[in-house]
Write an enzyme that holds these catalytic residues in place. Sequence first.
Site, PDB file in Angstrom:
ATOM      1  CG  HIS A  88      -1.758  -1.154   1.402  1.00 48.45           C
ATOM      2  ND1 HIS A  88      -2.906  -1.338   0.691  1.00 48.45           N
ATOM      3  CD2 HIS A  88      -1.630  -2.258   2.179  1.00 48.45           C
ATOM      4  CE1 HIS A  88      -3.463  -2.488   1.030  1.00 48.45           C
ATOM      5  NE2 HIS A  88      -2.705  -3.069   1.930  1.00 48.45           N
ATOM      6  CG  HIS A 115       4.508   5.881   5.826  1.00 46.94           C
ATOM      7  ND1 HIS A 115       4.492   5.513   7.159  1.00 46.94           N
ATOM      8  CD2 HIS A 115       3.376   6.599   5.624  1.00 46.94           C
ATOM      9  CE1 HIS A 115       3.385   5.971   7.714  1.00 46.94           C
ATOM     10  NE2 HIS A 115       2.685   6.646   6.813  1.00 46.94           N
TER      11      HIS A 115
HETATM   12 ZN   LIG Z   1       0.968   7.671   6.953  1.00 50.79          ZN
END
Ligand SMILES: [Zn+2]
Length: 304
Positions: A88, A115
């Site tokens: 994802h 991320h």
């Molecule tokens: Zn995040």
Amino acid sequence: MGFCLYLLTLLSLFSQSTAQWCYQSQYSCDDTCRDPRHWAAQFPSCGGLRQSPINIVTSKVHVNSALPPFDFIGHTNVHNITVENKGHSAHFVLPQSVRLTGGALPGHYRAAQFHFHWGGNGRPGSEHTIDGERFPMELHIVHIKEPYGSLAEAEHDMAGIALLAFLFEETTDDHPHLDTIIGALGRVQNNGSSSVIPNFRLSDIIPPSKDLHMYYRYVGSMTTPGCEQAVAWTVFHRTLSISSRQLDTVVKQCKFWTGQPMIDIFRPTQPLDGRVVYRSKAAAVLTSAMHLWFGVFSVVLVNV
Ligand SMILES: [Zn+2]
Ligand SMILES: *[C@@H]1O[C@H](CO)[C@@H](O)[C@H](O)[C@H]1NC(C)=O
Ligand SMILES: *[C@@H]1O[C@H](CO)[C@@H](O)[C@H](O)[C@H]1NC(C)=O
């Protein structure tokens, strides 16, 4: 269209409990994964009253002088870090020696990973919006409160996770240190692949804490399933820069676990549900930091 809907209904009857969660950009007639509107059917917390991300309305934030700056620990140390395509998004794993305290948080927190959330083809892709404006990209640095060792252990503590968020602004000049990150993303195009970034320093991509006095604080959740409501959110006022060239490269490289291009990886903003967003004052007073934290707590309890 009608046939597609019919198929979708049939499929959803059979796959109710097994569908994988996905972002809106992945959802199609051929791929009936569970899009953000349906996360809560499988992950009940996603339908809770303290969800993230949110739109921050600057005219409604409560300015609070009891939100001091952070102390970053180990941010200038050099490490070999691993990046992995998780299907994802791509996670950059940080060593536990990267830590933080301060910021009116109740304790010490160990870094776990960072991320990014991005859009695609010129569309912005931040998760938080400011007065309705979505930014090109957003960096999340996930920290777990000591002594917890994992998200599972921390999820029952309303401040078990500290998430630092930086919004990006598009510039003409390249960000000097982002090419290392972007190159690494290019090496983990497929689900499950991983790569090492040698000699990485977190301080290369974020400013020192002394330059991060101004931030927004609210209590919320993880923005991916299970949407655990255990997050003390900090969204910094100061933005990071990324050039148009760099941004183009970021969004073109990785693929979702389904093999489709990994674009528009952000959750829509969630209702405030009575929560208050605080903003630090530039010249912070250190004394009543803990007091403020309990203040945040009681506001939430009253509203639940
Ligand atoms: Zn995040
Ligand atoms: C990083 O990896 C290189 C090559 O494998 C090694 O020589 C170096 O000591 C490592 N650096 C750190 C900080 O672990
Ligand atoms: C994606 O990769 C993970 C391992 O990193 C694996 O557990 C998962 O099954 C993969 N998903 C698909 C659909 O291949």
